[in-house]
Design a protein around this motif. Structure first.
Motif, short mmCIF file in Angstrom:
data_model
loop_
_atom_site.label_atom_id
_atom_site.label_comp_id
_atom_site.label_asym_id
_atom_site.label_seq_id
_atom_site.Cartn_x
_atom_site.Cartn_y
_atom_site.Cartn_z
N LEU A 148 0.83 -1.20 0.00
CA LEU A 148 0.00 0.00 0.00
C LEU A 148 0.87 1.25 0.00
O LEU A 148 0.57 2.23 -0.69
CB LEU A 148 -0.91 0.01 1.24
N PHE A 149 1.94 1.20 0.78
CA PHE A 149 2.80 2.36 0.89
C PHE A 149 3.37 2.77 -0.46
O PHE A 149 3.37 3.95 -0.83
CB PHE A 149 3.94 2.08 1.88
N MET B 40 12.52 1.10 0.45
CA MET B 40 11.97 2.16 -0.40
C MET B 40 11.53 3.34 0.46
O MET B 40 11.71 4.51 0.08
CB MET B 40 10.74 1.64 -1.18
N ALA B 41 10.95 3.04 1.62
CA ALA B 41 10.51 4.12 2.51
C ALA B 41 11.69 4.97 2.91
O ALA B 41 11.64 6.21 2.86
CB ALA B 41 9.80 3.53 3.73
N ILE B 42 12.77 4.31 3.31
CA ILE B 42 13.96 5.05 3.71
C ILE B 42 14.50 5.86 2.54
O ILE B 42 14.82 7.05 2.67
CB ILE B 42 15.05 4.09 4.25
N GLY C 7 4.61 -1.12 -7.50
CA GLY C 7 3.70 -1.79 -6.59
C GLY C 7 2.92 -2.88 -7.28
O GLY C 7 2.71 -3.97 -6.73
N GLY C 8 2.50 -2.61 -8.51
CA GLY C 8 1.73 -3.58 -9.26
C GLY C 8 2.51 -4.85 -9.52
O GLY C 8 2.00 -5.96 -9.37
N THR D 56 -5.89 2.77 -1.28
CA THR D 56 -4.82 3.77 -1.17
C THR D 56 -5.39 5.17 -0.95
O THR D 56 -4.77 5.99 -0.27
CB THR D 56 -3.90 3.79 -2.41
N LEU D 57 -6.56 5.45 -1.49
CA LEU D 57 -7.19 6.74 -1.20
C LEU D 57 -7.43 6.86 0.30
O LEU D 57 -7.19 7.91 0.89
CB LEU D 57 -8.52 6.87 -1.95
#
Lengths: 327, 290, 395
Positions: free
Chosen positions: B21-22, B154-156, B206-207, B228-229
């Motif tokens: 989701l992120f 990826m977040a980092i 993501g997909g 995600t919204l």
């Protein structure tokens, strides 16, 4: 200024509207069953789109959860009939309208603290919550299999002279036409009332209206509840039309379709909603009958509209009017 | 330890889902928050990315290649679409953007069906990740653990990009004050276009990553879009922290909700969104609008 | 507001439009000799593959009879329901009111079926259901004009319950998508399973379209269930079966369910994960009878792809209609005779013997237990038990 020029456009507009109404009234006697039924559906969705336009075009609030009030109206009629064993129209209609309005009151109370995209999202959330409720509560609503009305009502007006049989497509079309016309008159009335004027003011500049001393929250809520009432009315008509309602009619896809109808027709015009509803329904219907690629074509039409006719269909007519007038 | 075991598997599954989701929400958050664009076609980027990845994997047998190619292709598509169609609409409000992107959704849906068919397709995880490890008495797929790790990385990386680099500074300045940033000589339209492309690329990644878990079929675009919204709105639009914590919250809520409150499973995340919006309308970490 | 010149133009345009609409509808309403058969299935969104397969199966049969029935030429009118009840009803109206079809074939979603049931009944229009399995259609929602050539959720799972208790184990964990069909499938299995002395260790209903089955799979392990019986279809089936393996339950827990979880439409995406899975259905790809062999050959030759369950349903639906219409010499206006002829239909189908129950108008056919095995390098369902003809309980 030439007075005949200023007077005739207004008169002309009135004549056009009367001519259209007369044409619509004649339809059940001239057109085949399928066309009549299609028009009935267009009128019902036109009403739903108009109810959304009340908050969107006139109050400036884009809601993505309007299908909830529509579905609430329809389901109330259904549940009363199936679980409550009550099929009387006199009981069902007020009950369904009440449910839609109470729902709109609750949703509006919580959502109207926000605006813009947040308002869009929170109305979406409420819409989805109702969808989930209806989908899961099978004992009450029939769940994913939907709710069948069974027999459609027969009303005696001025009995025994006038019998209105809802299952007769001609009778029902006229019922819908009269109801929708009255509703439109009422909607225009709301817009012209001080309430409507303040709402338009809120759409233009809420801060200024608030500084003028108005409780903008109360006004927005009032418009939202009225809108929910008309959406519920559309739902009631829809239930009598199909004798069936399912959770799909409450989904955000449905809310999205209604929003598209309003945008297509032209935001902020009551009659544009009918144009938008008719256009979308007819396009969807005809396209999907003739080609498997109808989604592609429909999507392309949307894109085309946005790029070349952003004011909607009413805008197209007005633009054409302006261009012709310049001759 | 045994009292925790019934919670461990859902927690890890929820974490993996949160990371997926992120990735998708990060792009959407920036698009909504920075560019203030209502882009309903974000799920479509996710879906097309997944399908392109599927084709690449089918013809080359290499999962990593698919993961590389799909985001690049979709980012390019996003960039092109933004420049051609969305740019003229920025001044015109959300409604037209809604209609336009709705149109893209329909077009994307039909194209996918036309090219790849309506069957459910799947991508197999790469061989090195296609095994299970024993956690608390039950098998747990390693691929999910990989998703958690990759997502955190990826977040980092994104955090670094947004908060610590000059590129990020430009983007952030655009979020807080467009006019000022433009006044300083920053080419806002170019920044917007690149950001849109980046968002689309992230969704496509993501997909591809989600495909081994969630499968591919026409319709996954709607599914992921709505969730995600919710994430973006709950977390707060345009804020990185909001996106991250929002994903975690919604991911776990969804997973635990399904297991422990099945009657309310469809309900729960929308209830959460409504509650948060009522308490703090701009989302958990969102900036209050003036 | 509007200039007089434009006003005149607008009135003219609207008049032309209305006149055109009326003219078109009158023209198309004129009586025509060809036999019009409507195909009312989803061609878009989630169930698109099913709609396509049903159509192909029907077209194959019409091909084989030279597109003739009862001395009349067959004309197909395809309409997309999008698996949406409101759209389905609108399209049904179009087929019956505008196109004046002689019969309709199709319907995949039970919600769509229930939406159009009253309408088709009131319009006295013959409907041959080619998939939707909601049990009420064979019971409380019966109609003389509606026949079902496919299956009912009860019919497929009721015999399986007893068989499972006697051949797999007396303890089971149930799982199914949380919607009306999912619950009907599981309840039917439960009925006979409990009667045969079985014990249900637990039940879990993931939402339709669920993505992560991990938490549910851990419930199975917790309950120490030796086997599961499930209902999942489409993407849910793909995800569930794959995750069943990923979470390590394969080999420790028996995987069983209603046939849709392991049918040929999802086997390719499931891959090896599906091997050994047991399911109940009224068809199996590997059924060894001459009709199935011929059917498969013809289908592959015409469409360059393998048929699936829904192709068979479409094929049989078409055949039932054609045989009945042949019997009445094409006089489809006489509904009484049409119905009588349909009730008397009996033939050998790729799925085995095919006939209708005169009371419920529901198909009587064999139900099989199948197992997924490697057949000539591909995954297919092989029959391991035949329950014989099962009648859907008509009350």
């Amino acid at each position: 200024m030439n007075s005949s020029v200023t007077q005739s456009p207004a008169m002309a507009g009135r004549y056009i509207v009367l001519a259209l109404i007369a044409a619509l009234a004649l339809v059940p006697f001239l057109a085949p069953k399928y066309m009549v039924n299609l028009l009935t559906e267009i009128l019902i969705f036109g009403l739903l789109a108009a109810s959304l336009d009340l908050v969107l075009g006139y109050t400036g609030l884009a809601s993505l959860g309007h299908a909830a009030f529509f579905g609430a109206g329809a389901y109330t009629v259904g549940i009363l009939a199936v679980k409550g064993h009550c099929t009387s129209v006199l009981a069902a209609v007020p009950a369904a309208l009440l449910v839609s309005m109470v729902l709109a009151l609750i949703v509006g109370f919580f959502s109207l603290r926000t605006s813009g995209i947040y308002f869009l999202m929170i109305t979406l959330a409420f819409g989805q919550m109702l969808f989930a409720l209806v989908h899961k509560w099978t004992e009450l609503s029939g769940g994913s299999d939907g709710c069948s009305l069974g027999k459609r009502p027969i009303i005696q007006l001025l009995s025994p002279y006038l019998t209105v049989d809802f299952s007769d497509y001609r009778h029902f079309y006229l019922v819908v036409l009269v109801t929708v016309l009255l509703a439109f008159v009422a909607l225009r009335g709301v817009v012209k009332l001080p309430l409507g004027q303040v709402a338009v003011g809120i759409r233009e500049n809420e801060l200024r209206v608030r500084f003028m001393g108005f409780n903008t929250f109360a006004y927005k809520l009032a418009m939202f509840v009225i809108s929910g009432c008309f959406a519920g009315l559309a739902g009631i008509l829809y239930m009598y039309f199909n004798a069936f309602i399912s959770p799909e009619e409450l989904s955000w896809v449905m809310s999205g379709k209604v929003l598209v109808m309003v945008i297509l027709g032209g935001v902020g015009t009551v009659y544009g909603s009918v144009l938008g509803a008719g256009t979308l329904l007819l396009m969807e219907n005809w396209l999907s009958s003739y080609t498997e690629r109808w989604l592609l074509i429909l999507g392309s039409i949307f894109v085309f509209f946005v790029l070349f006719a952003p004011e909607g269909l009413v805008g197209v007519f007005r633009g054409a009017a302006a261009r012709w007038g310049r001759k | 330890m045994s009292e925790l075991t019934p919670y461990l598997s859902p927690f890890l599954s929820g974490l993996a889902y949160s990371m997926l989701l992120f990735l998708v929400a990060a792009g959407l958050s920036v698009i909504f928050g920075l560019m203030n664009v209502a882009n309903l076609a974000h799920g479509t980027f996710y879906m097309i990315g997944g399908y392109i990845g599927y084709s690449v994997v089918r013809y080359t047998g290499n999962f990593w290649l698919g993961l590389l190619v799909a985001p690049v292709v979709v980012a390019a598509i996003g960039l092109a679409l933004e420049m051609a169609t969305l740019r003229p609409l920025y001044k015109r409000g959300h409604l037209l953007q809604v209609l336009l992107t709705f149109g893209f959704v329909f077009i994307g849906l039909d194209l996918v069906k036309w090219i790849w068919g309506s069957d459910v397709h799947s991508i197999d995880p790469p061989a090195i990740l296609a095994w299970s490890v024993e956690i608390a008495g039950q098998g747990f797929p390693v691929y999910r653990l990989f998703l958690i790790g990759f997502g955190l990385l990826m977040a980092i990386g994104l955090w670094f990009l947004l908060e610590r680099s000059s590129v990020g500074a430009i983007v952030r300045s655009g979020v807080s004050d467009k006019e000022m940033a433009q006044g300083l000589g920053i080419n806002i339209p170019a920044v917007f276009s690149c950001t849109f492309g980046l968002g689309a690329g992230l969704a496509a990644a993501g997909g591809v990553l989600a495909a081994p878990v969630l499968g591919l079929f026409p319709g996954i675009d709607f599914d992921i879009l709505i969730v995600t919204l919710v994430v973006v709105v709950v977390g707060g639009m345009g804020t990185f922290r909001g996106c991250f914590w929002g994903s975690l919250l919604i991911g776990q809520l969804d997973t635990f909700g399904k297991v422990f409150f099945p009657r309310f499973s469809l309900f729960l995340i929308y209830l959460a969104m409504a509650v948060i919006l009522v308490i703090k309308p701009s989302g958990l970490f969102g900036v209050e609008e003036q | 507001m509007l200039r007089p010149k434009l006003m005149r133009i607008m009135v003219a345009v609207i008049t032309v439009m209305v006149a055109g609409l009326v003219a078109v509808s009158i023209a198309s309403a004129a009586d025509k000799p060809p036999l019009k058969i409507g195909i009312l299935v989803p061609y878009s969104k989630v169930f698109a593959v099913l709609g396509e397969s049903i159509t192909y199966g029907a077209e194959l049969f019409f091909d084989q009879v030279g597109w003739q029935a009862g001395g009349r030429k067959i004309e197909l009118i395809k309409e997309d329901t999008e698996a949406n009840p409101a759209t389905g009803l609108r399209k049904a109206r179009k087929l019956v009111d505008q196109d004046k079809v002689d019969a309709t074939l199709g319907v995949v979603s039970t919600a769509v079926l229930y939406a159009i049931r009253d309408y088709m009944h009131d319009a006295k229009s013959i409907l041959m259901v080619a998939t939707a399995g909601g049990v009420d259609l064979s019971r409380s929602k019966r109609s003389p004009y509606i026949f079902r050539a496919a299956y009912s959720n009860w019919q497929l799972n009721y015999p399986m319950g007893k068989w499972y208790a006697e051949n797999v184990g007396k303890k089971v964990f149930l799982l199914g998508s949380d919607y009306a069909a999912g619950r009907e499938h599981l309840d039917s299995f439960k009925e006979s399973f409990l009667k045969a002395g079985g014990e249900i260790l637990g039940e879990a209903l993931p939402p339709l379209g669920n993505n992560d089955f991990g938490p549910y799979l851990s419930k199975i392990t917790e309950a120490k269930a030796p086997g599961v019986f499930c209902f999942f279809a489409g993407s849910d089936a793909v995800r569930f079966v794959k995750q069943f393996v990923e979470y390590g339950l394969k080999g420790k827990v028996v995987l069983a369910g209603a046939g849709f979880m392991l049918e040929e439409d999802v086997l390719p995406a499931q891959g090896e994960a599906a091997l050994g899975g047991i399911s109940s259905l009224n068809y199996a790809y590997t059924l060894d009878n001459p009709e199935n062999k011929a059917f498969k050959e013809a289908y592959i030759a015409k469409f360059k792809q393998e048929p699936n369950l829904y192709s068979v349903y479409g094929y049989d639906s078409a055949r039932a209609l054609v045989e009945a219409i042949n019997k009445i010499n094409g006089k489809t206006e006489d509904k009484e005779q049409f119905i009588k002829a349909l009730e008397g239909v009996k033939f050998a189908s790729p799925r085995g013997p095919f006939s209708f129950d005169p009371v419920s108008h529901h198909v009587i056919n064999n139900v099989y237990v199948r197992k997924v095995e490697q057949v000539e390098g591909k995954l297919h369902n092989v029959v391991i038990h035949n329950f014989g003809p099962i009648v859907d309980r008509s009350e």
